[in-house]
Design a protein around this motif. Structure first.
Motif, PDB file in Angstrom:
ATOM      1  N   THR A  70      40.855  37.618  48.729  1.00 45.85           N
ATOM      2  CA  THR A  70      40.801  39.060  48.490  1.00 45.85           C
ATOM      3  C   THR A  70      42.139  39.501  47.937  1.00 45.85           C
ATOM      4  N   ILE A  71      42.082  40.343  46.905  1.00 48.32           N
ATOM      5  CA  ILE A  71      43.297  40.925  46.345  1.00 48.32           C
ATOM      6  C   ILE A  71      43.292  42.409  46.692  1.00 48.32           C
ATOM      7  N   ALA A  72      44.159  42.786  47.621  1.00 46.86           N
ATOM      8  CA  ALA A  72      44.213  44.166  48.104  1.00 46.86           C
ATOM      9  C   ALA A  72      45.645  44.696  48.061  1.00 46.86           C
ATOM     10  N   VAL A  73      46.364  44.251  47.038  1.00 46.17           N
ATOM     11  CA  VAL A  73      47.703  44.801  46.763  1.00 46.17           C
ATOM     12  C   VAL A  73      47.511  46.093  45.975  1.00 46.17           C
ATOM     13  N   PRO A  74      48.581  46.878  45.773  1.00 45.16           N
ATOM     14  CA  PRO A  74      48.439  48.073  44.934  1.00 45.16           C
ATOM     15  C   PRO A  74      47.827  47.722  43.572  1.00 45.16           C
ATOM     16  N   THR A  75      47.019  48.636  43.052  1.00 41.25           N
ATOM     17  CA  THR A  75      46.196  48.355  41.863  1.00 41.25           C
ATOM     18  C   THR A  75      47.010  47.811  40.688  1.00 41.25           C
ATOM     19  N   ARG A  76      48.219  48.325  40.497  1.00 40.69           N
ATOM     20  CA  ARG A  76      49.016  47.894  39.336  1.00 40.69           C
ATOM     21  C   ARG A  76      49.353  46.401  39.390  1.00 40.69           C
ATOM     22  N   LEU A  77      49.218  45.795  40.591  1.00 41.15           N
ATOM     23  CA  LEU A  77      49.529  44.365  40.750  1.00 41.15           C
ATOM     24  C   LEU A  77      48.293  43.467  40.730  1.00 41.15           C
ATOM     25  N   HIS A  78      47.107  44.060  40.612  1.00 42.52           N
ATOM     26  CA  HIS A  78      45.886  43.246  40.666  1.00 42.52           C
ATOM     27  C   HIS A  78      45.898  42.149  39.603  1.00 42.52           C
ATOM     28  N   ARG A  79      46.293  42.521  38.386  1.00 45.75           N
ATOM     29  CA  ARG A  79      46.227  41.545  37.286  1.00 45.75           C
ATOM     30  C   ARG A  79      47.108  40.334  37.556  1.00 45.75           C
ATOM     31  N   GLU A  80      48.350  40.601  37.906  1.00 47.42           N
ATOM     32  CA  GLU A  80      49.304  39.501  38.147  1.00 47.42           C
ATOM     33  C   GLU A  80      48.786  38.561  39.237  1.00 47.42           C
ATOM     34  N   VAL A  81      48.324  39.146  40.327  1.00 51.73           N
ATOM     35  CA  VAL A  81      47.872  38.322  41.458  1.00 51.73           C
ATOM     36  C   VAL A  81      46.581  37.587  41.098  1.00 51.73           C
ATOM     37  N   ALA A  82      45.685  38.280  40.399  1.00 55.58           N
ATOM     38  CA  ALA A  82      44.414  37.651  40.014  1.00 55.58           C
ATOM     39  C   ALA A  82      44.669  36.472  39.076  1.00 55.58           C
ATOM     40  N   GLU A  83      45.584  36.638  38.145  1.00 54.11           N
ATOM     41  CA  GLU A  83      45.869  35.545  37.210  1.00 54.11           C
ATOM     42  C   GLU A  83      46.448  34.333  37.945  1.00 54.11           C
ATOM     43  N   GLU A  84      47.311  34.583  38.910  1.00 54.08           N
ATOM     44  CA  GLU A  84      47.902  33.475  39.678  1.00 54.08           C
ATOM     45  C   GLU A  84      46.829  32.739  40.479  1.00 54.08           C
ATOM     46  N   ALA A  85      45.944  33.504  41.107  1.00 53.55           N
ATOM     47  CA  ALA A  85      44.910  32.885  41.947  1.00 53.55           C
ATOM     48  C   ALA A  85      43.890  32.139  41.076  1.00 53.55           C
ATOM     49  N   ALA A  86      43.458  32.765  39.993  1.00 52.04           N
ATOM     50  CA  ALA A  86      42.469  32.135  39.120  1.00 52.04           C
ATOM     51  C   ALA A  86      43.019  30.836  38.542  1.00 52.04           C
ATOM     52  N   ALA A  87      44.289  30.852  38.178  1.00 54.01           N
ATOM     53  CA  ALA A  87      44.894  29.648  37.595  1.00 54.01           C
ATOM     54  C   ALA A  87      44.873  28.476  38.562  1.00 54.01           C
ATOM     55  N   ARG A  88      44.755  28.767  39.847  1.00 51.58           N
ATOM     56  CA  ARG A  88      44.680  27.700  40.864  1.00 51.58           C
ATOM     57  C   ARG A  88      43.236  27.415  41.270  1.00 51.58           C
ATOM     58  N   GLY A  89      42.290  27.995  40.549  1.00 50.62           N
ATOM     59  CA  GLY A  89      40.883  27.697  40.812  1.00 50.62           C
ATOM     60  C   GLY A  89      40.310  28.393  42.028  1.00 50.62           C
TER      61      GLY A  89
END
Ligand SMILES: NC(=O)c1ccc[n+]([C@@H]2O[C@H](COP(=O)([O-])OP(=O)(O)OC[C@H]3O[C@@H](n4cnc5c(N)ncnc54)[C@H](O)[C@@H]3O)[C@@H](O)[C@H]2O)c1
Length: 127
Positions: A70-89
């Motif tokens: 789950t990504i529940a950081v402030p909205t402006r950080l969703h992209r950065e965190v999502a990209e990091e997580a997706a890159a790790r599968g």
């Protein structure tokens, strides 16, 4: 017995705490860890469920064998965190709104597609 989905929560503020609670209650899900830059908050939530706490979500993504996050950081950080997580599968479940701009939302969708992970966004009244 079916495989338990190993889940973690990034950002355990108002909404992330709810995600952690619900994951911990779900039969088919095992809450593994939580991450928050506010280390005290991470430890507080982790201790409730007997899971590991991280101040650095990237360290958690590198250390823990996660199926979804789950990504529940402030909205402006969703992209950065999502990209990091997706890159790790790791499959993504992102708090709403998906992103703060159309560009960031598209980047998250593209990152999930490229990595071949599922992308979920919480609908209204799911928690
Ligand atoms: N609070 C609500 O009622 C509500 C309702 C619907 C959707 N949302 C969405 O949920 C998301 C989170 O909102 P919130 O209200 O829970 O915010 P919040 O400020 O209560 O919690 C955010 C948490 O993220 C942590 N954080 C910040 N940067 C971080 C980083 N780089 N790595 C790890 N953790 C980090 C903060 O320390 C904080 O604990 C937002 O996208 C928001 O739009 C919130």
């Amino acid at each position: 017995m079916s495989k338990l989905l190993r889940a973690a929560v990034i950002g355990v503020g108002s909404m992330g705490r709810n995600h952690a609670r619900v994951y911990a209650e779900m039969e088919d899900v095992q809450l593994i860890a939580v991450a928050d830059v506010d280390q005290a908050a991470a430890v507080r939530v982790a201790n409730i469920y007997g899971v590991r706490a991280y101040a650095d979500y990237r360290a958690m993504l590198d250390m823990e064998p996660l199926d979804l996050v789950t990504i529940a950081v402030p909205t402006r950080l969703h992209r950065e965190v999502a990209e990091e997580a997706a890159a790790r599968g790791v499959h993504l479940f992102v708090e709403k709104p998906l992103a703060g701009s159309v560009e960031d939302a598209q980047a998250i969708i593209d990152a999930a597609r490229t990595a071949g992970v599922k992308l979920g966004r919480r609908p209204h009244r799911a928690l």
